[in-house]
Structure formats: structure tokens, C-alpha cells
Design a protein around this motif. Structure first.
Motif, PDB file in Angstrom:
ATOM      1  N   PHE A 176       0.822  -1.206   0.000  1.00 43.13           N
ATOM      2  CA  PHE A 176       0.000   0.000   0.000  1.00 43.13           C
ATOM      3  C   PHE A 176       0.861   1.264   0.000  1.00 43.13           C
ATOM      4  O   PHE A 176       0.526   2.258  -0.649  1.00 43.13           O
ATOM      5  CB  PHE A 176      -0.948  -0.004   1.205  1.00 43.13           C
ATOM      6  N   ASP A 177       1.978   1.235   0.723  1.00 38.32           N
ATOM      7  CA  ASP A 177       2.860   2.404   0.732  1.00 38.32           C
ATOM      8  C   ASP A 177       3.440   2.679  -0.647  1.00 38.32           C
ATOM      9  O   ASP A 177       3.631   3.847  -1.036  1.00 38.32           O
ATOM     10  CB  ASP A 177       3.984   2.209   1.752  1.00 38.32           C
ATOM     11  N   ASP A 178       3.722   1.636  -1.403  1.00 40.05           N
ATOM     12  CA  ASP A 178       4.213   1.817  -2.764  1.00 40.05           C
ATOM     13  C   ASP A 178       3.143   2.475  -3.630  1.00 40.05           C
ATOM     14  O   ASP A 178       3.429   3.359  -4.456  1.00 40.05           O
ATOM     15  CB  ASP A 178       4.627   0.469  -3.349  1.00 40.05           C
ATOM     16  N   PHE A 179       1.898   2.068  -3.448  1.00 35.96           N
ATOM     17  CA  PHE A 179       0.780   2.711  -4.144  1.00 35.96           C
ATOM     18  C   PHE A 179       0.693   4.187  -3.765  1.00 35.96           C
ATOM     19  O   PHE A 179       0.578   5.067  -4.629  1.00 35.96           O
ATOM     20  CB  PHE A 179      -0.527   1.985  -3.811  1.00 35.96           C
ATOM     21  N   LEU A 180       0.783   4.487  -2.469  1.00 40.13           N
ATOM     22  CA  LEU A 180       0.719   5.886  -2.027  1.00 40.13           C
ATOM     23  C   LEU A 180       1.852   6.713  -2.621  1.00 40.13           C
ATOM     24  O   LEU A 180       1.659   7.887  -2.968  1.00 40.13           O
ATOM     25  CB  LEU A 180       0.777   5.954  -0.502  1.00 40.13           C
ATOM     26  N   ALA A 181       3.014   6.098  -2.765  1.00 41.83           N
ATOM     27  CA  ALA A 181       4.174   6.831  -3.272  1.00 41.83           C
ATOM     28  C   ALA A 181       3.970   7.291  -4.708  1.00 41.83           C
ATOM     29  O   ALA A 181       4.633   8.249  -5.156  1.00 41.83           O
ATOM     30  CB  ALA A 181       5.422   5.959  -3.180  1.00 41.83           C
ATOM     31  N   ARG A 182       3.046   6.648  -5.443  1.00 43.58           N
ATOM     32  CA  ARG A 182       2.784   7.047  -6.829  1.00 43.58           C
ATOM     33  C   ARG A 182       1.807   8.213  -6.917  1.00 43.58           C
ATOM     34  O   ARG A 182       1.596   8.747  -8.008  1.00 43.58           O
ATOM     35  CB  ARG A 182       2.209   5.862  -7.620  1.00 43.58           C
ATOM     36  N   LEU A 183       1.201   8.581  -5.792  1.00 43.18           N
ATOM     37  CA  LEU A 183       0.206   9.654  -5.796  1.00 43.18           C
ATOM     38  C   LEU A 183       0.870  11.007  -5.588  1.00 43.18           C
ATOM     39  O   LEU A 183       1.945  11.101  -4.983  1.00 43.18           O
ATOM     40  CB  LEU A 183      -0.835   9.432  -4.697  1.00 43.18           C
ATOM     41  N   ALA A 184       0.196  12.041  -6.045  1.00 49.32           N
ATOM     42  CA  ALA A 184       0.658  13.395  -5.773  1.00 49.32           C
ATOM     43  C   ALA A 184       0.613  13.652  -4.271  1.00 49.32           C
ATOM     44  O   ALA A 184      -0.238  13.102  -3.547  1.00 49.32           O
ATOM     45  CB  ALA A 184      -0.214  14.402  -6.511  1.00 49.32           C
ATOM     46  N   GLN A 185       1.506  14.477  -3.766  1.00 47.71           N
ATOM     47  CA  GLN A 185       1.671  14.657  -2.325  1.00 47.71           C
ATOM     48  C   GLN A 185       0.377  15.044  -1.604  1.00 47.71           C
ATOM     49  O   GLN A 185       0.074  14.474  -0.546  1.00 47.71           O
ATOM     50  CB  GLN A 185       2.774  15.688  -2.064  1.00 47.71           C
ATOM     51  N   PRO A 186      -0.440  15.974  -2.120  1.00 49.60           N
ATOM     52  CA  PRO A 186      -1.678  16.325  -1.401  1.00 49.60           C
ATOM     53  C   PRO A 186      -2.637  15.139  -1.262  1.00 49.60           C
ATOM     54  O   PRO A 186      -3.280  14.983  -0.221  1.00 49.60           O
ATOM     55  CB  PRO A 186      -2.278  17.447  -2.254  1.00 49.60           C
ATOM     56  N   LYS A 187      -2.738  14.320  -2.298  1.00 50.86           N
ATOM     57  CA  LYS A 187      -3.622  13.160  -2.239  1.00 50.86           C
ATOM     58  C   LYS A 187      -3.069  12.121  -1.270  1.00 50.86           C
ATOM     59  O   LYS A 187      -3.824  11.496  -0.506  1.00 50.86           O
ATOM     60  CB  LYS A 187      -3.775  12.540  -3.631  1.00 50.86           C
ATOM     61  N   ARG A 188      -1.771  11.922  -1.298  1.00 54.43           N
ATOM     62  CA  ARG A 188      -1.131  10.966  -0.399  1.00 54.43           C
ATOM     63  C   ARG A 188      -1.359  11.390   1.059  1.00 54.43           C
ATOM     64  O   ARG A 188      -1.689  10.564   1.918  1.00 54.43           O
ATOM     65  CB  ARG A 188       0.361  10.911  -0.727  1.00 54.43           C
ATOM     66  N   LYS A 189      -1.205  12.667   1.312  1.00 54.72           N
ATOM     67  CA  LYS A 189      -1.386  13.193   2.672  1.00 54.72           C
ATOM     68  C   LYS A 189      -2.825  12.999   3.132  1.00 54.72           C
ATOM     69  O   LYS A 189      -3.070  12.608   4.286  1.00 54.72           O
ATOM     70  CB  LYS A 189      -1.014  14.674   2.698  1.00 54.72           C
ATOM     71  N   LYS A 190      -3.785  13.265   2.235  1.00 55.73           N
ATOM     72  CA  LYS A 190      -5.194  13.143   2.603  1.00 55.73           C
ATOM     73  C   LYS A 190      -5.553  11.703   2.960  1.00 55.73           C
ATOM     74  O   LYS A 190      -6.255  11.447   3.947  1.00 55.73           O
ATOM     75  CB  LYS A 190      -6.072  13.627   1.450  1.00 55.73           C
ATOM     76  N   ILE A 191      -5.058  10.751   2.174  1.00 58.44           N
ATOM     77  CA  ILE A 191      -5.365   9.345   2.441  1.00 58.44           C
ATOM     78  C   ILE A 191      -4.762   8.921   3.774  1.00 58.44           C
ATOM     79  O   ILE A 191      -5.404   8.231   4.577  1.00 58.44           O
ATOM     80  CB  ILE A 191      -4.853   8.461   1.292  1.00 58.44           C
TER      81      ILE A 191
END
Length: 376
Positions: A176-191
Motif C-alpha cells: 500500500f505504501d508503494d501505491f501511495l508513493a505514486r500519488l501526488a503529495q496532497p492526495k497521499r497526505k489526505k489518504i
């Protein structure tokens, strides 16, 4: 050779092994799924769903088949034609009953015209259209077919309608962290913030599959499922018996995630699984906990899909909020044959305008995907 075309008022009339050999692995298209809907009474004349499954036979051999129903309303379909029904009513005409090829209460795209080869499947389409025409009914609707089938249906004279769903695609994520790493920072932070709220509330999850799901688990899930409908002032389509019957027939297709706090269950979400995908179906909670819906319906599902090595997670119908959580917009189709030429022309014009709107909507959604932008 002229093969035998028949309509079957119960899926039980068609041998399960022959149906499933044509249907493949998709749980919602399985003989067991359709049979459980019928034996539990969820799909029956009394609920406005009259089974009339179409089949093409060569003696005892099933050549082609289609899940088919006479419908007396438009509930449980996820492709909305209420305006069409109202137009018929205002002109003093009957829109219902109509003919429908779909998976009841299930907006999962996939095969709708099963067959041993293309010729058999195309023959079945033509025989079903002839049956609808001869019946005097207003229309035939085929919901969420494959791209190939959509082409055949269009060639047979059906009008094509477009829609949008949101699916998560597995890009080979390690976790899941690898998936989050592919997201833009604001989206990653929100999740991360949303997941933290659920964890800080003391909520943990039990993920159950197949034989691990017990009678008490099903009873709790169904109570949650009914509560969700009650909160929307609606009545649930599916009974506890349906879920139990389907689980008994295809246990490994069922994945139940139960949220607990201080050892007590507080929410549940149900998914169906095959070799390639996880399909989000239903959820409910006994109390409101901030962000629990996102965790139970999306983040737990994505995490599970990564661990299982599944290619995708289909999040179900509608929901722009899914976009910011890593699900991507996907075009869906349906096909519609209208008997009355006047209404057929009106529907054709409407669908042409609607398709243009869907094209623009997909373009807009694609511009707002949550993933990091690739340089170059």
C-alpha cells in the motif's frame, strides 16, 4: 443448421456446468449467483424480475446463453431509463414490461452473451431481438457488455449508451505504501490522514474469505447492509438467504471485511473475488466513525488486492470521490433496442448528445487523476 432457441423461466433449467463453461470465472455471472437470486426470492415475478434466460441448444449441448429478464420496473439496474418510461406514460403507452439482459443489482461489466463461438453468440442476439419484437414489448436493454459484444449489438441495430465507473488498476505495487508513493503529495497526505482517523478511533479489521466466513458474520453483515438502505430511506434488494446460498455454492468468491472496535463489530463490507479482480459490492455500519466508509470500502480493498496480486479493484457505480482515492474513470456501455420508431429516433438523438457529454466528462476526470505527473 437451425438450432433450438429457448427461453428458460429458471436458471436451474440450464445445467450449471455448461453455463459456467461459457461464463468463465466472474462470480456475478456464475450459475450459482443467478440461482441464489432466484431460490432466495430476490429475483422473481413478485419483485418485478421475471427470469426468461435465453439459450441456443444443439440437442443437449448449450451453444450460447444470455441472462435475460422481463422487467416491470427499472430498479436495480444502474443504467437509468426512468425518463424514457415517463415519456411512454405521457403518451399513453406502456414501457413495462421490458426485456433486460443484465446481472441483477450488479453493475459489474463483463460478458452478457455467452457462447462457444462468435457465430453462436451473434445468432443468439438475433433470436433474442426477434423474440422481443414478437412479444410486443417496448424495448430490450443489455447492460454493461464487453467491448466486443457492444460492437455486435450495435451491428444488430441497438443504440449504444456510455457511462462511467471508477476502477483501481494495479501497476505492480509492492504494498500500500508503494501505491501511495505514486500519488501526488496532497492526495497521499489526505489518504494517510483519513486512515489515521480510523486507526485513532481504535478500529481494526478482520478479513475473511471462503469458509472463514461464519453464520454470525453473515448475520452482522446483512444487518449493516439493511441499515445502509434504511438510512437512504430505501428497501434492500437482497436477503440474508441470498448471501448464505451464494456463499455455500461459491465460498472462495466471497471476501468479507469486518471492522471492530474494542472487540465489537461496527461495520462490514462485502467484496467478490475472481482470479483477476476484486469487486466492491455492499457495506454498512452500526455507528458513524469519521472516514470509516473510505477505509472499509476502498483502502482495505486496495491493500487486499495488492497482497493478492489482483489486476484491479472495481469500485462499483458512480462516485467522483473515488477519483482522489486512486480509482480511475473507465467508460462503460449499454445497448438499447426500442420497438416504436418514434421513440427509437428520440432515444438515438438523446444518446448521441449524452455520449458527447460523457466524452467531455471523462476528459475532465482524466485531467484530475491523483497520480504524480511524469516529466517529459
Amino acid at each position: 443448421m437451425l438450432h433450438d432457441f429457448r427461453l428458460h423461466p429458471a436458471i436451474a433449467e440450464i445445467p450449471a456446468d455448461q453455463w459456467d463453461a461459457l461464463a468463465g470465472d466472474q462470480p456475478c455471472l456464475s450459475h450459482a449467483f443467478l440461482a441464489a437470486l432466484e431460490t432466495s426470492g430476490c429475483v422473481a415475478p413478485g419483485t418485478g424480475w421475471v427470469p426468461q434466460h435465453a439459450a441456443l441448444w444443439d440437442g443437449p449441448r448449450l451453444l450460447a446463453a444470455m441472462p435475460l429478464y422481463l422487467k416491470h420496473h427499472s430498479y436495480g439496474e444502474y443504467v437509468f431509463d426512468w425518463a424514457w418510461a415517463d415519456a411512454y406514460r405521457r403518451h399513453g403507452l406502456d414501457y413495462y414490461p421490458k426485456w433486460l439482459s443484465a446481472l441483477p443489482f450488479t453493475p459489474v461489466p463483463g460478458l452478457r452473451v455467452l457462447g462457444v463461438d462468435e457465430a453462436s453468440r451473434r445468432t443468439l442476439i438475433s433470436r433474442v431481438i426477434a423474440q422481443v419484437r414478437d412479444s410486443g414489448a417496448s424495448s430490450l436493454h443489455v447492460l454493461f457488455p464487453t467491448e466486443e459484444e457492444t460492437g455486435w449489438l450495435a451491428e444488430a441495430g441497438l443504440e449504444i449508451r456510455h457511462g462511467v465507473q471508477f476502477h483501481w488498476q494495479n501497476a505492480g505495487y509492492r504494498d500500500f505504501d508503494d501505491f501511495l508513493a505514486r500519488l501526488a503529495q496532497p492526495k497521499r497526505k489526505k489518504i494517510r490522514q483519513e486512515r489515521r482517523k480510523v486507526a485513532d478511533a481504535g478500529v481494526t479489521f478482520r478479513v475473511l474469505r471462503g469458509a472463514a466466513i461464519g453464520a454470525d458474520d453473515w448475520a452482522f453483515f446483512h444487518a449493516c447492509y439493511c441499515r445502509t438502505y434504511a438510512e437512504h430511506r430505501s428497501s434492500p434488494y437482497l436477503t440474508l438467504r441470498f448471501f448464505e446460498d451464494f456463499h455455500h455454492a461459491r465460498p472462495e468468491s466471497c471476501v468479507l471485511m469486518i471492522a471492530e472496535r474494542v472487540g465489537q463489530p461496527v461495520a462490514a463490507s462485502l467484496f467478490l473475488q475472481d482470479a483477476e479482480a476484486l469487486y466492491g459490492r455492499y457495506w454498512g455500519a452500526t455507528e458513524f466513525i469519521p472516514c470509516l466508509h473510505f477505509e472499509a470500502c476502498y483502502y482495505q480493498a486496495i491493500d487486499y488486492a495488492i497482497r493478492q496480486g489482483l489486476a484491479r479493484f472495481e469500485g462499483g457505480a458512480q462516485g467522483e470521490h473515488k477519483l482522489s482515492r486512486g480509482l480511475e474513470p473507465v467508460r462503460t456501455t449499454s445497448a438499447h433496442w426500442i420497438a416504436d420508431p418514434r421513440f427509437r429516433d428520440a432515444v438515438r438523438r438523446f444518446l448521441a448528445q449524452e455520449r458527447d457529454g460523457v466524452d467531455g466528462y471523462l476528459d475532465e476526470l482524466t485531467e484530475h487523476l491523483p497520480f504524480k505527473r511524469q516529466d517529459g
